[in-house]
Design an enzyme around this catalytic site. Structure first.
Site, PDB file in Angstrom:
ATOM      1  N   GLU A  31       5.149 -22.640 -12.350  1.00 10.94           N
ATOM      2  CA  GLU A  31       5.771 -22.335 -11.235  1.00 10.94           C
ATOM      3  C   GLU A  31       5.702 -21.138 -11.154  1.00 10.94           C
ATOM      4  O   GLU A  31       5.845 -20.451 -12.018  1.00 10.94           O
ATOM      5  CB  GLU A  31       7.077 -22.349 -11.105  1.00 10.94           C
ATOM      6  N   ASP A  34       0.653 -19.734 -10.489  1.00 14.22           N
ATOM      7  CA  ASP A  34      -1.691 -19.994  -9.483  1.00 14.22           C
ATOM      8  C   ASP A  34      -1.519 -18.403  -8.634  1.00 14.22           C
ATOM      9  O   ASP A  34      -2.320 -18.479  -8.843  1.00 14.22           O
ATOM     10  CB  ASP A  34      -0.816 -21.033  -8.232  1.00 14.22           C
ATOM     11  N   ALA A 126      10.701 -30.133   0.862  1.00 12.33           N
ATOM     12  CA  ALA A 126      11.503 -30.772  -0.541  1.00 12.33           C
ATOM     13  C   ALA A 126      10.872 -29.837  -1.628  1.00 12.33           C
ATOM     14  O   ALA A 126      11.308 -30.428  -2.491  1.00 12.33           O
ATOM     15  CB  ALA A 126      10.927 -32.154  -0.519  1.00 12.33           C
ATOM     16  N   LEU A 128       7.832 -31.237  -2.070  1.00 13.43           N
ATOM     17  CA  LEU A 128       6.541 -31.231  -2.755  1.00 13.43           C
ATOM     18  C   LEU A 128       5.397 -31.509  -1.904  1.00 13.43           C
ATOM     19  O   LEU A 128       4.566 -31.743  -1.064  1.00 13.43           O
ATOM     20  CB  LEU A 128       7.102 -32.555  -2.598  1.00 13.43           C
ATOM     21  N   SER A 129       4.898 -30.059  -1.130  1.00 14.56           N
ATOM     22  CA  SER A 129       3.818 -29.433  -0.366  1.00 14.56           C
ATOM     23  C   SER A 129       3.721 -30.347   0.681  1.00 14.56           C
ATOM     24  O   SER A 129       2.763 -30.559   0.863  1.00 14.56           O
ATOM     25  CB  SER A 129       2.692 -29.618  -1.387  1.00 14.56           C
ATOM     26  N   SER A 131       3.251 -28.999   3.982  1.00 10.79           N
ATOM     27  CA  SER A 131       2.505 -28.599   4.792  1.00 10.79           C
ATOM     28  C   SER A 131       0.946 -28.516   4.189  1.00 10.79           C
ATOM     29  O   SER A 131      -0.234 -28.568   5.027  1.00 10.79           O
ATOM     30  CB  SER A 131       2.985 -26.910   5.032  1.00 10.79           C
ATOM     31  N   GLU A 163      -2.753 -20.902   5.247  1.00 15.67           N
ATOM     32  CA  GLU A 163      -1.247 -20.294   4.794  1.00 15.67           C
ATOM     33  C   GLU A 163      -1.279 -19.168   4.747  1.00 15.67           C
ATOM     34  O   GLU A 163      -0.373 -18.525   5.015  1.00 15.67           O
ATOM     35  CB  GLU A 163      -1.325 -20.706   3.688  1.00 15.67           C
ATOM     36  N   ASP A 175      -1.427 -26.190  -4.985  1.00 19.50           N
ATOM     37  CA  ASP A 175      -0.964 -27.335  -3.876  1.00 19.50           C
ATOM     38  C   ASP A 175      -2.262 -27.976  -3.073  1.00 19.50           C
ATOM     39  O   ASP A 175      -1.864 -29.345  -3.625  1.00 19.50           O
ATOM     40  CB  ASP A 175       0.419 -26.784  -3.198  1.00 19.50           C
ATOM     41  N   TYR A 227       9.413 -15.969  -1.437  1.00 20.65           N
ATOM     42  CA  TYR A 227       8.783 -15.802  -2.267  1.00 20.65           C
ATOM     43  C   TYR A 227       8.368 -14.207  -2.120  1.00 20.65           C
ATOM     44  O   TYR A 227       6.960 -14.271  -3.400  1.00 20.65           O
ATOM     45  CB  TYR A 227       8.176 -16.983  -1.081  1.00 20.65           C
TER      46      TYR A 227
END
Length: 385
Positions: A31, A34, A126, A128-129, A131, A163, A175, A227
């Site tokens: 996490e 990347d 959530a 879980l990507s 977007s 993004e 992702d 973030y």
């Protein structure tokens, strides 16, 4: 004819040229590594975004989704810009497909106008990507329709550009890579420096395990300050340590880093450096001992995210702690943090016990009831019709 094509015809008056889908993802481990040019180990999940699309013979884009009440969103190709997002002219879920169009046009791809209907069962907010699933479905469709011939690696970078520079979320490439390059039964071991991928078998079932996702219902957004501030701390840490990226720091150099960096920057750096090491160890353990051998690494990852990177929240911590104490062999939050989901690697015979205990603990704490479900590694983006 599928339900989605029927709904497309009802909305737009003609059949779509095709239907494409792209999955969400769960990150098994790795996490915030990347964008530090490190290692990640996600997999595509069996929840997807589907788009039905039909080319128009003008410069208009019309977008509609099966969820929400926004109605048809219309945009002109010439009006797509980051400034239109910043001033609120482009908003909501339409930012994601329109960002892909903008990024492709920035790359010289001639994207015509089109009508699009989106349907997705990837839970929103959530972790879980959801977007990226939308973006990957859209770019797969447009890559086919335009004949652009982009390789998966190129589509990954184009959606990252959408993004970062259109939506305004400073995300990495994990992702999109999982969604576009995933494979059934495999996790995607990705080196984010050079985009090299190795597909690693992840078979929880043969180890007598299930991977539970616990959606805390605490929504998060990568376009907010939390973030971005973590990314800025990582970039500062790399600069002060004299390395191109935190990927280039070894665990053995952390003692030196402690003397150079302030406490907060040091802890951000320590998370990334030790998380990279955990990803590499997880890949080794999966090869040597299977899914049943990685529980302690999941646990250590969550502790690092909670204490050093400080991206957890009370709901995530409760989900992880409760799952562990009722039988999960390892658990961690997954995704960018500040909400979203946790994962719990759980013996099949204890699955219901863990589900019940987590639900009860949320009720007792006065939290919104979580959504709990299993996931397995699924195929990446594909054309359905």
């Amino acid at each position: 004819m599928t339900e989605l094509t029927v709904r497309f015809e009802d909305a737009f008056g003609a059949a779509p040229d095709g239907v494409w889908q792209a999955p969400g993802r769960v990150n098994l481990i790795g996490e915030h590594t990347d964008y530090n040019e490190g290692f990640v180990l996600p997999f595509a999940i069996d929840k997807t975004a589907k788009v039905a699309l039909r080319i128009r013979h003008d410069s208009k884009v019309r977008l509609l989704s099966t969820f929400g009440d926004q109605g048809i969103v219309e945009a002109e190709l010439s009006g797509l810009s980051p400034e239109a997002v910043a001033d609120g002219s482009i908003k909501g879920w339409s930012k994601y497909p329109l960002g892909v169009v903008w990024a492709l046009r920035q790359r010289g791809v001639e994207v015509p106008g089109f009508d699009l209907l989106l349907d997705s069962d990837v839970p929103l907010g959530a972790g879980l990507s959801s977007s990226h699933a939308i973006e990957c479905a859209v770019i797969s469709a447009l890559n086919d329709i335009t004949g652009a011939g982009l390789a998966a690696e190129d589509m990954v970078l184009a959606t990252q550009q959408a993004e970062n520079n259109f939506v305004g979320a400073p995300t990495g490439i994990m992702d999109q890579s999982a969604s576009l390059r995933g494979s059934k039964g495999k996790a995607v071991f990705l080196d984010c420096r050079d985009q090299s991928v190795k597909l690693v078998p992840f078979d929880a079932e043969s180890a007598g395990l299930v991977l539970l996702v616990i959606d805390t219902k605490v929504s998060h957004s990568h376009a907010d300050g939390g973030y971005a501030s973590r990314r800025a701390s990582c970039e500062l840490g790399a600069r002060l340590m004299g390395v191109p990226a935190l990927r280039d720091l070894a665990v053995e150099q952390l003692d030196d880093a402690r003397t150079v960096l302030d406490d907060i920057t040091f802890r951000r750096v320590r998370h990334v450096v030790t998380e990279n090491a955990r990803v590499l160890e997880t890949v080794k353990q999966l090869a040597a001992g299977g899914a049943g051998s990685i529980g302690r690494l999941l646990d250590a990852s969550h502790t690092s995210m909670r204490d050093d990177f400080e991206i957890s929240c009370p709901e995530l911590d409760l989900a992880v702690d409760t799952a562990r104490s009722h039988g999960a062999i390892g658990a961690r939050m997954t995704g960018g943090g500040f909400g979203g989901s946790a994962i719990a690697l759980t013996p099949v015979g204890l699955e219901q016990q863990v589900r019940d205990a987590v639900a009860r603990s949320f009720l007792d704490a006065g939290f919104t009831a979580p959504d709990i479900f299993t996931v397995t590694p699924a195929a990446g983006a594909t054309r359905l019709s």
